[in-house]
Motif scaffolding. Structure first.
Motif, PDB file in Angstrom:
ATOM      1  N   TYR A  12      90.022  28.577  48.329  1.00 60.36           N
ATOM      2  CA  TYR A  12      91.114  27.645  48.628  1.00 60.36           C
ATOM      3  C   TYR A  12      92.097  27.662  47.458  1.00 60.36           C
ATOM      4  O   TYR A  12      91.660  27.715  46.303  1.00 60.36           O
ATOM      5  CB  TYR A  12      90.539  26.231  48.794  1.00 60.36           C
ATOM      6  CG  TYR A  12      91.572  25.132  48.698  1.00 60.36           C
ATOM      7  CD1 TYR A  12      92.185  24.629  49.819  1.00 60.36           C
ATOM      8  CD2 TYR A  12      91.934  24.601  47.451  1.00 60.36           C
ATOM      9  CE1 TYR A  12      93.149  23.624  49.717  1.00 60.36           C
ATOM     10  CE2 TYR A  12      92.900  23.612  47.338  1.00 60.36           C
ATOM     11  CZ  TYR A  12      93.500  23.132  48.472  1.00 60.36           C
ATOM     12  OH  TYR A  12      94.444  22.151  48.371  1.00 60.36           O
ATOM     13  N   PRO A  13      93.384  27.583  47.703  1.00 56.76           N
ATOM     14  CA  PRO A  13      94.103  27.622  48.976  1.00 56.76           C
ATOM     15  C   PRO A  13      94.737  28.995  49.182  1.00 56.76           C
ATOM     16  O   PRO A  13      95.962  29.138  49.174  1.00 56.76           O
ATOM     17  CB  PRO A  13      95.164  26.535  48.798  1.00 56.76           C
ATOM     18  CG  PRO A  13      95.505  26.613  47.325  1.00 56.76           C
ATOM     19  CD  PRO A  13      94.287  27.151  46.617  1.00 56.76           C
ATOM     20  N   ASP A  15      93.970  33.189  51.063  1.00 53.21           N
ATOM     21  CA  ASP A  15      93.492  33.798  52.294  1.00 53.21           C
ATOM     22  C   ASP A  15      92.860  35.137  51.936  1.00 53.21           C
ATOM     23  O   ASP A  15      92.618  35.417  50.753  1.00 53.21           O
ATOM     24  CB  ASP A  15      94.605  33.912  53.349  1.00 53.21           C
ATOM     25  CG  ASP A  15      95.822  34.702  52.860  1.00 53.21           C
ATOM     26  OD1 ASP A  15      95.641  35.711  52.146  1.00 53.21           O
ATOM     27  OD2 ASP A  15      96.954  34.309  53.190  1.00 53.21           O
ATOM     28  N   ASP A  36      90.261  35.551  57.460  1.00 58.46           N
ATOM     29  CA  ASP A  36      90.948  34.340  57.035  1.00 58.46           C
ATOM     30  C   ASP A  36      90.200  33.148  57.634  1.00 58.46           C
ATOM     31  O   ASP A  36      90.015  33.088  58.857  1.00 58.46           O
ATOM     32  CB  ASP A  36      92.396  34.321  57.542  1.00 58.46           C
ATOM     33  CG  ASP A  36      93.286  35.342  56.855  1.00 58.46           C
ATOM     34  OD1 ASP A  36      93.019  35.651  55.681  1.00 58.46           O
ATOM     35  OD2 ASP A  36      94.242  35.810  57.492  1.00 58.46           O
ATOM     36  N   PHE A  40      94.049  29.073  57.405  1.00 62.49           N
ATOM     37  CA  PHE A  40      94.606  29.867  56.310  1.00 62.49           C
ATOM     38  C   PHE A  40      95.005  31.252  56.811  1.00 62.49           C
ATOM     39  O   PHE A  40      94.414  31.787  57.752  1.00 62.49           O
ATOM     40  CB  PHE A  40      93.599  29.997  55.167  1.00 62.49           C
ATOM     41  CG  PHE A  40      93.324  28.704  54.465  1.00 62.49           C
ATOM     42  CD1 PHE A  40      94.123  28.285  53.408  1.00 62.49           C
ATOM     43  CD2 PHE A  40      92.289  27.881  54.880  1.00 62.49           C
ATOM     44  CE1 PHE A  40      93.890  27.075  52.775  1.00 62.49           C
ATOM     45  CE2 PHE A  40      92.039  26.669  54.244  1.00 62.49           C
ATOM     46  CZ  PHE A  40      92.844  26.270  53.194  1.00 62.49           C
ATOM     47  N   GLN A 164     100.531  29.147  52.600  1.00 59.45           N
ATOM     48  CA  GLN A 164      99.527  28.460  53.415  1.00 59.45           C
ATOM     49  C   GLN A 164     100.121  27.224  54.094  1.00 59.45           C
ATOM     50  O   GLN A 164     101.026  26.586  53.564  1.00 59.45           O
ATOM     51  CB  GLN A 164      98.325  28.074  52.558  1.00 59.45           C
ATOM     52  CG  GLN A 164      97.690  29.225  51.805  1.00 59.45           C
ATOM     53  CD  GLN A 164      97.404  30.438  52.686  1.00 59.45           C
ATOM     54  OE1 GLN A 164      96.949  30.306  53.824  1.00 59.45           O
ATOM     55  NE2 GLN A 164      97.667  31.634  52.149  1.00 59.45           N
ATOM     56  N   SER A 165      99.571  26.886  55.246  1.00 63.02           N
ATOM     57  CA  SER A 165     100.111  25.761  56.012  1.00 63.02           C
ATOM     58  C   SER A 165      99.619  24.429  55.444  1.00 63.02           C
ATOM     59  O   SER A 165      98.467  24.323  55.015  1.00 63.02           O
ATOM     60  CB  SER A 165      99.691  25.864  57.476  1.00 63.02           C
ATOM     61  OG  SER A 165      98.311  25.560  57.633  1.00 63.02           O
TER      62      SER A 165
END
Length: 248
Positions: A12-13, A15, A36, A40, A164-165
């Motif tokens: 984290y954070p 992928d 992923d 992510f 990342q979202s």
């Protein structure tokens, strides 16, 4: 164990791109799979979650193994990926023929750490993650040597973090906050294992890694100088060497 595929789960954070520096040499040794995790990279966050859970991430990996027709694999994870590795080991130990824990720990969060995770989750949902998350995470993820001498690694990590979202970041923080203690599980790990630690890791220092290795019956500790929490990006050749020991 040379016939077993290798599955690597990211931190984290980030992928699966965090494995790029080790991908080619490991792929020469065995089949390499680097998914992923949900929320992510290219993996969407499923809707209708009852509550974020590392077990759900582990079930995603098991479902992937099923689709690929893989009964047993060598499983490795970095940081959050290590927590998912332990969750999968708890759910389906028969699917794991070897374990690599990189910058991971088995203990649950302290109350303070859990509170900090919830705060990050709320901020990600209300403000997004642009700018502040990478600034917050870079000193945590990378060792002092990397930050001062390897600007290309710093910028690569920043780039991945910023892509990342917010929803994936928030969900993962809540999932990690909810995890339990896995120390007792480690004593039952009856497969070859390697624990990799960066000597400059301030999140899970080498002493934490030493405790992990001492708890597992067949584990080797590999401590890497001039590296922090993300050893696959900071010391890729040494990580390849350590992981290769699990592949025969």
């Amino acid at each position: 164990m040379s016939s077993l595929p290798l599955v690597l789960l990211h931190a984290y954070p980030l992928d699966a791109r965090m494995w790029d520096p080790v991908r080619a040499p490991l792929a020469e040794r065995t089949r390499l799979i680097t998914p992923d995790l949900r929320g992510f990279g290219r993996s969407p966050l499923p809707g209708g979650e009852a509550g974020p859970s590392l077990d759900d991430m582990a079930r995603d990996v098991l479902a992937l193994l099923g689709r690929l027709g893989l009964d047993r694999v060598v499983l490795g994870g970095c940081s959050m990926g290590g927590y998912v590795t332990l969750a999968l080991l708890r759910l389906a130990p028969e699917r794991v023929g070897g374990i690599a824990l990189i910058g991971a720990k088995a203990s649950a969060d302290t109350d303070e750490a859990r509170s900090n995770r919830f705060a990050v989750a709320r901020r990600a949902e209300t403000e997004g993650t642009a700018g502040w998350l990478a600034d917050q995470m870079l000193p945590v993820l990378l060792g002092e040597t990397t930050r001062s001498r390897r600007p290309e690694v710093v910028e690569r990590v920043r780039e991945i973090v910023e892509q990342q979202s917010p929803s994936g970041v928030a969900s993962a923080q809540r999932a990690m906050a909810a995890r339990g203690d896995s120390t007792a599980l480690l004593g039952s790990v009856d497969v070859p294992a390697v624990v990799i630690a960066g000597e400059e890791d301030t999140v899970n220092p080498p002493g934490v890694a030493r405790d992990l290795a001492d708890t597992m019956p067949h584990a080797e500790l590999v401590a890497l100088p001039e590296a922090g929490h993300l050893t696959p990006l900071e010391a890729p050749e040494a990580v390849v060497d350590a992981l290769s020991r699990l592949l025969g």
